[in-house]
Design an enzyme around this catalytic site. Structure first.
Site, PDB file in Angstrom:
ATOM      1  CB  CYS A  62      -4.745   8.135   5.582  1.00 41.65           C
ATOM      2  SG  CYS A  62      -3.924   8.658   7.084  1.00 41.65           S
ATOM      3  CD  GLN A  66      -2.695   1.627   2.270  1.00 41.81           C
ATOM      4  OE1 GLN A  66      -2.140   1.953   3.313  1.00 41.81           O
ATOM      5  NE2 GLN A  66      -4.013   1.585   2.153  1.00 41.81           N
ATOM      6  N   GLY A 121     -13.854  -1.903   8.550  1.00 41.10           N
ATOM      7  CA  GLY A 121     -14.383  -1.019   9.583  1.00 41.10           C
ATOM      8  C   GLY A 121     -15.191  -1.762  10.641  1.00 41.10           C
TER       9      GLY A 121
HETATM   10  C1  FNR Z   1      -4.892   2.136  10.392  1.00 43.66           C
HETATM   11  N1  FNR Z   1      -5.543   2.352   9.183  1.00 43.66           N
HETATM   12  C2  FNR Z   1      -4.820   2.485   8.018  1.00 43.66           C
HETATM   13  N2  FNR Z   1      -5.445   2.525   6.795  1.00 43.66           N
HETATM   14  C3  FNR Z   1      -4.731   2.555   5.658  1.00 43.66           C
HETATM   15  O1  FNR Z   1      -5.324   2.533   4.576  1.00 43.66           O
HETATM   16  N3  FNR Z   1      -3.358   2.598   5.699  1.00 43.66           N
HETATM   17  C4  FNR Z   1      -2.668   2.585   6.867  1.00 43.66           C
HETATM   18  O2  FNR Z   1      -1.440   2.563   6.872  1.00 43.66           O
HETATM   19  C5  FNR Z   1      -3.411   2.572   8.079  1.00 43.66           C
HETATM   20  N4  FNR Z   1      -2.776   2.604   9.308  1.00 43.66           N
HETATM   21  C6  FNR Z   1      -3.483   2.280  10.454  1.00 43.66           C
HETATM   22  C7  FNR Z   1      -2.792   2.066  11.640  1.00 43.66           C
HETATM   23  C8  FNR Z   1      -3.486   1.648  12.766  1.00 43.66           C
HETATM   24  C9  FNR Z   1      -2.722   1.367  14.034  1.00 43.66           C
HETATM   25  C10 FNR Z   1      -4.889   1.487  12.717  1.00 43.66           C
HETATM   26  C11 FNR Z   1      -5.668   1.034  13.928  1.00 43.66           C
HETATM   27  C12 FNR Z   1      -5.574   1.742  11.554  1.00 43.66           C
HETATM   28  C13 FNR Z   1      -7.013   2.162   9.087  1.00 43.66           C
HETATM   29  C14 FNR Z   1      -7.350   0.685   8.990  1.00 43.66           C
HETATM   30  O3  FNR Z   1      -6.756   0.056   7.869  1.00 43.66           O
HETATM   31  C15 FNR Z   1      -8.865   0.465   8.935  1.00 43.66           C
HETATM   32  O4  FNR Z   1      -9.388   1.131   7.814  1.00 43.66           O
HETATM   33  C16 FNR Z   1      -9.604   0.979  10.169  1.00 43.66           C
HETATM   34  O5  FNR Z   1      -8.910   0.675  11.371  1.00 43.66           O
HETATM   35  C17 FNR Z   1     -11.001   0.337  10.260  1.00 43.66           C
HETATM   36  O6  FNR Z   1     -10.922  -1.079  10.262  1.00 43.66           O
HETATM   37  P1  FNR Z   1     -11.130  -1.945  11.607  1.00 43.66           P
HETATM   38  O7  FNR Z   1     -10.090  -1.472  12.610  1.00 43.66           O
HETATM   39  O8  FNR Z   1     -12.510  -1.630  12.108  1.00 43.66           O
HETATM   40  O9  FNR Z   1     -10.980  -3.369  11.204  1.00 43.66           O
END
Ligand code: FNR
Length: 345
Positions: A121, A92, A220
């Site tokens: 993000c 990514q 999510g």
């Molecule tokens: C993230 N998220 C995230 N999204 C993304 O597209 N690139 C990234 O590098 C990150 N980094 C990241 C770090 C941490 C510690 C968290 C908790 C989240 C967002 C993540 O991929 C996701 O979209 C959200 O956390 C929602 O999904 P969950 O947590 O409900 O499964």
């Protein structure tokens, strides 16, 4: 003609009916990705890496660790991958520039299974450069980046978005994205101003999944819906998506991907450390990931001892894994010595 088309599609990563480790800054480094795969994840995304930083990296074959490293001018390893995750790791990137995105995609394309663009993000460091969720209000830029990537590399291209303020706008955006030729679209069911504590909008993801034929990856659901393996299917069904992507649930315990049920966090942390030592993971990164798994226990005397550790060796001492550390480092050292000896011949 048929043969050529087949050669281009055979072995391409398919995004249907998959359980996926989400991209997570600092969390999604090699040990976490390998662990998630061991437990049953089908596909793993690396942490978001910014195009400008990646563009400066050199690809290095690390014969001692048996990894491919992308190393920055300051010697920092920005991205490390190995054959154990080949065919299943998605790279990514954060980008706001089609040509730079393409340069980075070409740099990594032979070492990854697909390339993803982060369009979700909401953090200022992303949006102020026009990256992440800032792209959601610039569909022409989205099209330019994705079309350039789809045309320019031979691996599948995907993107990860957040939902817009109405279902209609979200569906329209996703239809435009589909036309670029992406192989899948991950939809985090929250708007850019919503935080993890806000409930996930399954209805938005469902509307998207119904209106496009490209695989949609629902994201999510951690904490609201997905707490254990069976909940992954519930989330898939309630969104009608092809696949499910987990971030926080996997960060807290990556064995959530295990069909036979989750393992204890203590066991998972030991298995995490085993990979961290084997692949010489940055100790601060190792510690960060372990602290996410410790959760409330991070303030306990044990958590404080972990916090004080500065090296992978000290981390192993805290976990009573000194023997594992010594054995693994001795094996790596002996490989280094024999490689050196054959170079000297
Ligand atoms: C993230 N998220 C995230 N999204 C993304 O597209 N690139 C990234 O590098 C990150 N980094 C990241 C770090 C941490 C510690 C968290 C908790 C989240 C967002 C993540 O991929 C996701 O979209 C959200 O956390 C929602 O999904 P969950 O947590 O409900 O499964």
């Amino acid at each position: 003609m048929m043969k050529v088309m087949m050669a281009n599609t055979v072995g391409r990563l398919c995004f249907r009916q998959k359980n996926i480790l989400a991209p997570m800054v600092r969390v999604g480094t090699l040990p976490m990705r390998l662990l998630a795969l061991d437990y049953g994840a089908d596909i793993v995304y690396c942490e978001e890496l910014i195009d400008i930083k990646m563009a400066q990296c050199e690809r290095v074959e690390n014969d001692v660790l048996q990894t491919i490293d992308f190393v920055a001018p300051d010697e920092r390893v920005m991205f490390r991958t190995c054959s154990k995750e080949s065919g299943r790791v998605v790279f990514q990137m954060g980008t706001a520039d089609p040509e730079r995105a393409l340069a980075v995609a070409k740099l990594v394309e032979n070492d990854v299974a697909a390339v993803d663009v982060n369009m979700g993000c909401p953090k200022e460091y992303s949006t102020k450069g026009g990256m992440g969720s800032a792209l959601l209000s610039d569909p022409e830029k989205i099209e330019a980046i994705l079309t350039t990537l789809v045309k320019g590399i031979s691996k599948p291209v995907t993107c990860k978005i957040r939902i817009l303020s109405t279902i209609e706008d979200t569906v329209n955006l996703v239809k435009r994205i589909e036309k670029t030729g992406v192989a899948a679209i991950a939809v985090h069911g929250r708007m850019k101003d919503e935080r993890p504590r806000h409930p996930v909008h399954c209805d938005y993801i469902q509307a998207v999944a119904q209106s496009v034929s490209v695989p949609v990856i629902a994201n999510g659901g951690s904490s609201d819906i997905v707490k254990e393996f069976e909940d992954i299917e519930t989330f898939r069904e309630s969104t009608g998506a092809s696949s499910v992507m987990l971030a926080r649930a996997a960060m807290w315990n990556p064995s959530v991907f295990r069909q036979q049920g989750a393992l204890s966090v203590d066991q998972v942390m030991q298995e995490y450390i085993t990979y961290a030592v084997r692949y010489d993971n940055n100790p601060f990164n190792t510690k960060y990931c372990l602290c996410q798994m410790l959760r409330d226990r991070v303030e306990s005397p044990f958590g404080k001892r972990l916090h004080a550790a500065q090296t992978n060796q000290e981390i192993c001492e805290v976990f009573g894994m000194t023997e594992l550390f010594n054995k693994t480092t001795a094996e790596l050292e002996s490989r280094r010595a024999s490689l050196q000896a054959s170079e000297d011949l």
